[in-house]
Scaffold this active site. Structure first.
Site, PDB file in Angstrom:
ATOM      1  N   GLN A 237      53.442  38.256  27.100  1.00 50.08           N
ATOM      2  CA  GLN A 237      52.807  36.943  27.016  1.00 50.08           C
ATOM      3  C   GLN A 237      51.377  36.914  27.544  1.00 50.08           C
ATOM      4  OE1 GLN A 237      56.202  34.095  26.188  1.00 50.08           O
ATOM      5  NE2 GLN A 237      54.209  34.551  25.440  1.00 50.08           N
TER       6      GLN A 237
ATOM      7  N   ASN B 150      51.027  28.259  31.192  1.00 52.59           N
ATOM      8  CA  ASN B 150      51.527  29.042  30.062  1.00 52.59           C
ATOM      9  C   ASN B 150      50.614  30.206  29.716  1.00 52.59           C
ATOM     10  OD1 ASN B 150      49.898  28.670  27.487  1.00 52.59           O
ATOM     11  ND2 ASN B 150      50.033  26.572  28.218  1.00 52.59           N
ATOM     12  N   CYS B 151      51.162  31.096  28.933  1.00 54.06           N
ATOM     13  CA  CYS B 151      50.420  32.290  28.498  1.00 54.06           C
ATOM     14  C   CYS B 151      50.662  32.536  27.033  1.00 54.06           C
ATOM     15  CB  CYS B 151      50.909  33.523  29.233  1.00 54.06           C
ATOM     16  SG  CYS B 151      50.899  33.415  30.968  1.00 54.06           S
ATOM     17  N   VAL B 152      50.662  31.535  26.206  1.00 50.36           N
ATOM     18  CA  VAL B 152      50.988  31.815  24.819  1.00 50.36           C
ATOM     19  C   VAL B 152      49.975  31.249  23.857  1.00 50.36           C
ATOM     20  CG1 VAL B 152      53.447  32.108  24.949  1.00 50.36           C
ATOM     21  CG2 VAL B 152      52.511  29.839  24.960  1.00 50.36           C
TER      22      VAL B 152
END
Lengths: 140, 430
Positions: free
Chosen positions: B113, B243-245
């Site tokens: 991710q 988040n990491c997306v």
């Protein structure tokens, strides 16, 4: 009788839900199973493309559906799943399969697949054991 | 509301005895900052801090978030409300900004991710964070088997704490430039120029689960109904990324703080249109939530009498469904829409770009094709774990060559196709 079930190829997720169908296959196989169910009256409760990865990066796929035998085809669900199947088919020869991954990476993908479904599983009462997933155990 | 951003420009980072800023040089007391982030028992003993400057032969991988150092020096509340500070409203007064500096959190969480930042070479052109002087936090969990939710929260908090600490230590510094922003209440905003159209900003936030979440005043946005927010609150860190997306189209906390859509709409307020308000909404997985949130957000827009909406999404696939629902529902309520997204059109650019579409979505701005392939030559120094290139989304097994060269899609580069438009990618007519 209406019943919520998860269609998934994620064994880790399958082990902690109270009603589901484990597909021994690819993400695309999951979507095709869901599409067939929709033709038999089911409707989708979660989006078939949740997550943020392309089909060729998504080894696991889980979709929550509600079985409605005898119901007319739910057109919104049908449209959405057909779009998803079409998208996955365009990557058919490049699909990422769980068997292609190292154990730790497979665990990461399985874990995130579960995390994406957690809220919905909880809401529809399908988590059988407090939703605690330990992929490194569940995958073995 | 009036908010002044007191910008202190930073063009160099050094480690030293006392954290502070002078003549564009930000000195960081590494020991003190390490002690601050080490207070969290969830983080391990081998934490480290390094610096990466524009032009350096440095690669940072895997990157989780980027945060701009800010600290409120006057006015209600404090930076990152509900997350680092108390829950009082922000968005007015004076906020010190270390412009040109950034905190980058790096380390393995859920490995595929996270993203890559190159400080020089061709990759640097694709990420805005190659132009910032970066304080890089290299993080690890106290226990490798730690719950990933706890670890994600610990990494997120470490970044926020470090950013606030750096700016707080410079609170007495004289600003190089003061940018003042004003935004009236809804009645004032609607009436600023009565003959101009009334336009709002529908701000979609990633909210699908672990590493796919965003926080508003500390509240997990997947649990909210769409709500109104002053554009000035965003500048004070009301929205924090969790988040990491995907790396390319993740809206980092830095980009929320510097949201260019808000900046431009404020500039054009009273000239081209009346910028009435932001409406924040989510991108949940459950279809009932999608219908509820899109219905509610567009209902709010209609209740406010908006005639136009700028809609930005975050992410790809699932969020496309929310984007499209927001679009057609607004249009059918008589509200014109303009969409901002990026594309996943395949390496050759020939595939379908979005996972969903509608006939009403006829005004769309793209931030680029995330599948474009780029070759990143080796760097002299890698902060983090270079072999993660083989597992990051946008990379593949074999992405990392023996000499350190990485071949990846833009998807792997942090901020490359920012769906808030905080990117250098664009198009021109030839």
């Amino acid at each position: 009788m209406q019943k919520c079930v998860v269609v998934t190829n994620n064994p880790a997720l399958y082990r902690i839900i109270s009603a589901g169908r484990l597909i021994d296959g690819s993400s695309l196989d999951v979507l095709i199973d869901v599409r067939d169910a929709i033709h038999l009256g089911s409707r989708m409760l979660t989006h078939p493309l949740c997550g943020n990865l392309r089909p060729c990066q998504q080894p696991f796929r889980s979709v929550l559906i509600q079985n409605n035998p005898e119901a007319l085809v739910h057109l919104e669900s049908l449209s959405m799943i057909e779009e998803a199947v079409l998208l996955y088919r365009s990557y058919q020869n490049r699909l990422l399969l769980p068997c292609m991954l190292s154990e730790t990476l497979c665990e990461d993908y399985a874990f995130v697949d579960f995390e994406l479904m957690r809220e919905s599983l909880d809401r529809y009462g399908l988590l059988s054991r407090n939703g605690a997933l330990s992929p490194d155990l569940a995958l073995r | 509301m009036r908010l002044e951003l007191h910008r202190v420009f930073v063009n160099k980072l050094v480690f030293g005895d006392k954290t502070g800023v002078r003549d564009g040089i930000l000195t960081v007391n590494k020991k003190e900052l390490l002690a601050l982030i080490s207070e969290d028992e969830l983080l391990g003993k081998n934490l480290d801090i390094d610096v990466a400057m524009p032009g350096d032969s440095i690669r940072i991988v895997p990157v989780k978030d980027v945060i701009e150092p800010r600290w409120k020096i006057e006015g209600n509340g404090q930076i990152f409300p509900g997350m680092l500070s108390d829950v009082d409203p922000v968005g007015e007064g004076k906020t010190l900004v270390l412009s040109g500096a950034a905190v980058v959190t790096a380390g393995k969480i859920v490995r595929f991710q996270e993203g890559i930042i190159d400080m020089s070479g061709p990759g640097a052109d694709y990420t805005p964070y190659s132009k910032t002087c970066n304080v890089v936090l290299l993080l690890e969990p106290a226990d490798p088997k730690m719950d990933k939710h706890d670890y994600e929260a610990a990494c997120r908090m470490a970044g926020l704490k470090a950013a606030a600490y750096l700016a707080r230590c410079c609170a007495e510094a004289k600003a190089d430039r003061v940018d003042a922003f004003e935004h009236g209440n809804i009645r004032e905003a609607m009436g600023a120029c009565p003959e101009l159209p009334k336009v709002g900003y529908l701000y979609m936030l990633q909210t699908q689960g672990l590493l796919h979440d965003t926080y508003l005043y500390g509240v997990d946005v997947k649990k909210i109904l769409p709500t109104v927010l002053s554009p000035l609150e965003v500048m004070d860190g009301a929205i924090v990324s969790g988040n990491c997306v995907s790396a390319c189209d993740k809206n980092s906390t830095y980009v929320h703080q510097n949201n260019p859509v808000i900046a431009d709409m404020l500039k054009r307020h009273g000239k081209d249109f009346n910028f009435v308000t932001c409406i924040v909404t989510n991108e949940n997985v459950t279809l009932a939530d999608k219908r509820r949130s899109s219905g509610y957000a567009t209902k709010l827009a209609a209740m406010l009498g908006l005639e136009g909406l700028v809609i930005t999404e975050e992410g790809f696939g699932n969020p496309d469904a929310d984007l499209i629902m927001n679009c057609w529902k607004a249009e059918r309520l008589g509200i014109k829409t303009a969409l901002l997204t990026d594309e996943y059109a395949g390496q050759d650019g020939a595939s379908q770009s979005l996972a969903d579409s509608c006939v009403e979505g006829n005004a769309c701005v793209t931030a680029g094709n995330a599948n474009e392939v780029i070759v990143l030559p080796p760097m002299k120094k890698v902060l983090g774990f270079p072999d993660e290139a083989n597992v990051i989304a946008g990379g593949w097994q074999g992405s990392l060559a023996a000499d350190g060269t990485i071949t990846v899609e833009l998807q792997a580069i942090t901020g490359a196709t920012s769906e808030l438009g905080y990117t250098k990618l664009g198009a021109c007519t030839i």
